[in-house]
Design an enzyme around this catalytic site. Structure first.
Site, PDB file in Angstrom:
ATOM      1  N   PRO A 189       0.824  -1.213   0.000  1.00 21.78           N
ATOM      2  CA  PRO A 189       0.000   0.000   0.000  1.00 21.78           C
ATOM      3  C   PRO A 189       0.854   1.259   0.000  1.00 21.78           C
ATOM      4  O   PRO A 189       1.894   1.313   0.661  1.00 21.78           O
ATOM      5  CB  PRO A 189      -0.799  -0.124   1.306  1.00 21.78           C
ATOM      6  CG  PRO A 189      -0.793  -1.576   1.613  1.00 21.78           C
ATOM      7  CD  PRO A 189       0.521  -2.095   1.122  1.00 21.78           C
ATOM      8  N   GLU A 190       0.419   2.250  -0.758  1.00 20.18           N
ATOM      9  CA  GLU A 190       1.120   3.529  -0.805  1.00 20.18           C
ATOM     10  C   GLU A 190       0.270   4.570  -0.080  1.00 20.18           C
ATOM     11  O   GLU A 190      -0.723   4.237   0.577  1.00 20.18           O
ATOM     12  CB  GLU A 190       1.408   3.899  -2.260  1.00 20.18           C
ATOM     13  CG  GLU A 190       2.279   2.853  -2.956  1.00 20.18           C
ATOM     14  CD  GLU A 190       2.585   3.169  -4.405  1.00 20.18           C
ATOM     15  OE1 GLU A 190       2.664   4.359  -4.767  1.00 20.18           O
ATOM     16  OE2 GLU A 190       2.747   2.218  -5.196  1.00 20.18           O
TER      17      GLU A 190
ATOM     18  N   LYS B 146       3.709   6.100   4.336  1.00 24.18           N
ATOM     19  CA  LYS B 146       3.036   4.810   4.377  1.00 24.18           C
ATOM     20  C   LYS B 146       2.811   4.297   5.800  1.00 24.18           C
ATOM     21  O   LYS B 146       2.356   3.171   5.991  1.00 24.18           O
ATOM     22  CB  LYS B 146       3.849   3.783   3.584  1.00 24.18           C
ATOM     23  CG  LYS B 146       4.127   4.201   2.135  1.00 24.18           C
ATOM     24  CD  LYS B 146       5.080   3.226   1.464  1.00 24.18           C
ATOM     25  CE  LYS B 146       5.492   3.725   0.087  1.00 24.18           C
ATOM     26  NZ  LYS B 146       6.438   2.801  -0.580  1.00 24.18           N
TER      27      LYS B 146
ATOM     28  N   ARG C 120      11.638  -5.079  -9.469  1.00 29.53           N
ATOM     29  CA  ARG C 120      10.222  -4.842  -9.716  1.00 29.53           C
ATOM     30  C   ARG C 120      10.053  -4.505 -11.194  1.00 29.53           C
ATOM     31  O   ARG C 120      10.747  -5.051 -12.034  1.00 29.53           O
ATOM     32  CB  ARG C 120       9.703  -3.720  -8.803  1.00 29.53           C
ATOM     33  CG  ARG C 120       9.629  -4.136  -7.336  1.00 29.53           C
ATOM     34  CD  ARG C 120       9.182  -3.002  -6.442  1.00 29.53           C
ATOM     35  NE  ARG C 120      10.245  -2.041  -6.200  1.00 29.53           N
ATOM     36  CZ  ARG C 120      10.126  -0.998  -5.393  1.00 29.53           C
ATOM     37  NH1 ARG C 120       8.983  -0.763  -4.785  1.00 29.53           N
ATOM     38  NH2 ARG C 120      11.139  -0.174  -5.202  1.00 29.53           N
TER      39      ARG C 120
END
Length: 304
Positions: free
Chosen positions: A2-3, A61, A287
């Site tokens: 989650p950002e 975050k 990523r």
């Protein structure tokens, strides 16, 4: 992971349901969930019992519950003021952590790790974490730049939604780095809350390639990029953030819908919404980075 928008959605929901309430008991069902609380699960539960939640705040975050028995409730601030340090319950959601509000008696979730019961007998707060990468810990607060932060996150820079966010300072710091622009955006000591999703989306909006060397960016280009970061995260926040699976939900278990508005992130082989070129995917720091080869041409001196 989650950002900022996803964490802020959770913060708002938790603040609405727990601010002003007193914890009556804490049940730690998996010790790994409180591994960052060095004294251990028993100490964690004992120190929270009888404490009142006086606010729920966030930076980047991270979010935390302010536990100051002498302070007046404050439910809506992102970060604290510098007049009542107190103690905080620091939370990091990790890859799959959830804070859920559930009526007393609701069946336990499969991956329930910590349960908070309240003295008023109302809904419980539950920490659910399938992969147990997230966690909870009690921490003292310290004043940094006029705001209060839990000591473990005191080094984290202000995020673009905070009043403390200094655009001029970030512009200067980013241009002084010797790295690629996306790596700089992901540096939480420079600007917090930005992860892979919103970095790619902001870079697309600003028409900058992710490997553009920061030293080659002009001040107007950096300002436009930071404006794009703020804009895209604000839009995501309005629709509950980005949910790719059932792990990214608000306190009621509901998903966000910004994935329907993504221009390039996760859109490899799809047409760019702006020019129609095929979106490409590149390997980046174990990523991926997504970009438009026409709108965001790769520089000759790319910093990968």
């Amino acid at each position: 992971m989650p950002e900022l928008p996803e964490v802020e959605v959770v913060r708002r929901g938790v603040a609405e349901h727990v601010t002003g309430r007193t914890v009556s008991a804490v049940d730690v069902l998996h010790p790994r969930a409180v591994r960052r609380h060095v004294p251990g699960p028993e100490d964690f539960a004992a120190r929270l019992a009888g404490r009142t939640v006086h606010g729920v705040r966030r930076r980047g975050k991270y979010l935390w519950l302010v536990l100051d028995e002498d302070a007046a409730p404050q439910a809506t601030e992102f970060v604290g003021t510098a007049d009542a340090p107190g103690e905080a319950l620091l939370t990091h959601l990790g890859m799959s952590g959830q804070l859920l509000v559930q009526p007393v008696g609701t069946a336990d979730e499969k991956h329930l790790r910590v349960r908070f019961a309240f003295a008023d007998g109302g809904p419980e707060l539950r920490f659910v974490d399938q992969r147990t990468f997230g966690g909870l810990a009690l921490a003292d607060q310290v004043e940094v730049g006029g705001v209060l932060l839990p000591t473990p996150v005191a080094h984290i820079a202000p995020d673009p939604l905070e009043e403390a966010f200094d655009v001029d300072a970030v512009v200067a710091k980013l241009r002084s780095r010797r790295t690629g622009v996306k790596r700089a955006l992901l540096d939480q000591s420079l600007v917090s809350g930005v992860g892979n999703i919103y970095a790619d989306e902001a870079l697309w909006r600003a028409k900058l390639h992710w490997a553009r060397p920061t030293a080659t960016l002009t001040r107007p280009e950096v300002r436009a990029l930071l404006a794009a970061v703020t804009e895209v995260m604000g839009e995501a926040l309005q629709v509950g953030g980005t949910s790719f699976d059932a792990l990214y939900v608000n306190v009621n278990g509901e998903s966000g819908y910004f994935d329907r508005s993504l221009a390039v992130y996760g859109q490899a082989e799809q047409p760019c919404p702006r020019c129609g070129a095929v979106v490409r995917r590149d390997a980046f720091m174990n990523r991926s980075s997504y970009s438009c080869p026409v709108c965001q041409p790769e520089p000759r001196n790319a910093h990968r």
